[in-house]
Design a protein around this motif. Structure first.
Motif, short mmCIF file in Angstrom:
data_model
loop_
_atom_site.label_atom_id
_atom_site.label_comp_id
_atom_site.label_asym_id
_atom_site.label_seq_id
_atom_site.Cartn_x
_atom_site.Cartn_y
_atom_site.Cartn_z
N VAL A 116 0.85 -1.21 0.00
CA VAL A 116 0.00 0.00 0.00
C VAL A 116 0.88 1.24 0.00
CG1 VAL A 116 -1.82 1.27 1.22
CG2 VAL A 116 -1.68 -1.19 1.48
N ASN A 117 1.87 1.28 0.89
CA ASN A 117 2.69 2.48 1.02
C ASN A 117 3.45 2.78 -0.26
OD1 ASN A 117 1.79 2.72 3.59
ND2 ASN A 117 3.62 1.90 4.56
N ARG A 118 4.00 1.75 -0.88
CA ARG A 118 4.77 1.98 -2.11
C ARG A 118 3.85 2.46 -3.23
NH1 ARG A 118 10.15 0.31 -2.29
NH2 ARG A 118 10.75 -0.96 -0.49
N ILE A 119 2.66 1.89 -3.31
CA ILE A 119 1.74 2.30 -4.37
C ILE A 119 1.28 3.75 -4.18
CG2 ILE A 119 -0.58 1.90 -5.32
CD1 ILE A 119 -0.04 -1.09 -5.06
N ARG A 120 0.95 4.10 -2.94
CA ARG A 120 0.50 5.47 -2.68
C ARG A 120 1.60 6.48 -3.02
NH1 ARG A 120 -2.86 6.08 2.85
NH2 ARG A 120 -3.31 8.13 1.97
#
Ligand SMILES: Nc1ncnc2c1ncn2[C@@H]1O[C@H](COP(=O)(O)OP(=O)(O)OP(=O)(O)O)[C@@H](O)[C@H]1O
Ligand SMILES: [Mg+2]
Length: 451
Positions: A367-371
């Motif tokens: 999630v963090n990398r995509i955001r």
């Protein structure tokens, strides 16, 4: 979930819609008509729909519009078309939502030919999304928040449904970032106490000296500064669920109070002597091995058995690589309001890298990398570099068969050792190898059996 061929949902004003709906039906569209968001969600849970038509007017409140936006993000595999009364009369919130979340809009009264061509195209796009993201068909609401079509996650969904129906304590185990808290929520939401509170307590984050009063509350005058009575988390969760996160971090001397509650169903406030009955469903989670904690004296054995009545395990991403693409699309849609406008999705090379990357931080890391990438990416498609993954780094490599075998061997030994409480003779028997072979393998895989 029923599949109705070319199916769409229409949400809006009855008066506006009659001609429109008839035109669609005459052209072989199955139309589900609804007037509110809850009903729409219910319909989408029950039917596989491709296109959504939503009438939007300036009379809609901000909160209604944000609910619409949330619904569209949940049902990202569909194509959404807005119907507006006049393009010039749109306020900025409406414009923003249409630009961000809808693939097209029509001004009412619509030109039937134009709309038919448009919904036909939207159907094609949605069908492609349904086919490529492989969203499980048997969704019944739970999977709206927890995404996954792998066998491992489907088993978890099935187990969530089973344990939700009974009131015994549940212990959720799993690596960091695998969805333990999400699982706890899902259990609560499907349990009979779903309308009651859901209170989360991070057992590792409360200072030692405050744990008892935080959990069980205190009476006025219980200690200096206790000027009034205060309810603890257990009483606050009455008729609901209490989620004891990282229960393994609860100090040993505090574990007895939790044990007492599990045995008697009552609590005692600090400074009080009354036993107060509290009706609370316990859901606990841990990322450490509690059996091991019992062995090393960090966890009371009696408490462990009381908590571990029903156990669920959230699988790590590396055991369900097939879910990665689905999750990537899901989060892309979910955070699309934050993204750089030019970004339209992921490159196929990026999706391939994602599938092979070692996600140490599991879904949270994904999630963090995509955001981050959605905000920073300057191109149409997100690349592995935008995700901060170096394709040539040690993380990214195809596992050789030997590596895969080694990994499976290590895991089998670790599991057997844990079940047999590190007893080498019993573990060797379970694994059907000699003690000598097991010792050799333990050394080969650098497993510490004295932990
Ligand atoms: N199956 C899933 N579908 C959608 N989102 C997920 C899924 N699993 C995890 N997430 C997301 O990943 C993040 C981490 O989930 P969660 O906090 O439930 O994990 P955790 O196991 O409790 O982590 P930790 O051990 O670090 O406390 C959250 O943003 C959550 O929404
Ligand atoms: Mg957590």
């Amino acid at each position: 979930m029923k599949s109705d061929g070319r199916a769409l949902i229409y949400m809006g004003n009855d008066g506006v819609s009659q001609n429109l709906l008839e035109t669609l039906q005459l052209n072989d569209w199955h139309v589900k008509q609804t007037s509110n968001i809850d009903e729409a969600k219910q319909t989408m849970r029950e039917h596989k729909l491709h296109v959504g038509l939503i009438e939007l007017t300036c009379q809609h409140t901000e909160s209604y519009l944000s609910q619409i936006q949330e619904m569209l993000q949940q049902y990202f595999q569909m194509e959404w078309i807005a119907l507006v009364h006049s393009e010039t009369g749109l306020n900025s919130s409406l414009k923003h939502i249409i630009a961000e979340s809808f693939s097209d809009f029509h001004t009412l009264p619509v030109d039937p030919g134009h709309l038919l061509a448009n919904v036909g195209h939207a159907y094609g796009m949605a069908k492609m999304k349904w086919d490529t993201v492989n969203i499980p068909d048997e969704t019944d609401g739970l999977e709206q928040e927890m995404v996954g079509s792998s066998q491992q996650i489907q088993n978890l969904f099935a187990n969530i449904r089973k344990v939700a129906g009974v009131s015994a304590p549940v212990l959720i185990t799993g690596e960091s970032g695998t969805g333990k808290e999400l699982t706890a929520h899902a259990i609560h939401e499907r349990s009979k106490c779903a309308n009651g509170p859901f209170i989360t307590v991070n057992c590792g984050a409360i200072p030692h000296s405050l744990i008892q009063s935080e959990l069980f509350g205190y009476e006025k005058g219980a200690f200096t500064g206790a000027n009034h009575k205060k309810l603890g988390h257990f009483e606050a969760a009455h008729k609901g669920s209490i989620f004891l996160d990282e229960v393994g971090d609860l100090p040993l001397d505090q574990q007895i109070n939790l044990l007492r509650f599990l045995q008697e169903g009552t609590i005692q406030r600090v400074g009080g002597n009354e036993q107060i009955p509290v009706d609370v469903r316990i859901i606990a989670a841990t990322h450490i091995n509690l059996e091991q904690a019992v062995k090393t004296g960090k966890m009371r054995e009696d408490l462990y058995y009381r908590l571990n009545v029903l156990q669920l395990c959230t699988p790590p991403l590396r055991k369900r690589p097939g879910d990665i693409e689905l999750l990537a699309h899901y989060f892309f849609k979910k955070f699309s309001h934050e993204k750089n406008k030019t970004v339209k999705g992921f490159s196929s090379a990026c999706l391939a890298v994602m599938r092979d990357y070692a996600w140490e931080g599991n879904v949270r890391e994904l999630v963090n990398r995509i955001r981050h990438a959605m905000v920073m990416c300057e191109n149409r498609l997100i690349s592995a570099e935008d995700l901060g993954i170096d394709e040539s780094s040690h993380h990214f490599h195809f596992m050789s068969l030997k590596e895969a075998k080694d990994r499976a061997e290590r895991e089998a030994i670790l599991n057997a050792l844990a079940r047999m409480h590190n007893n080498v003779t019993l573990t060797a028997k379970t694994l059907k190898v000699s003690r000598v072979t097991l010792y050799r393998l333990i050394e080969k895989h650098r497993i510490n059996i004295n932990d």
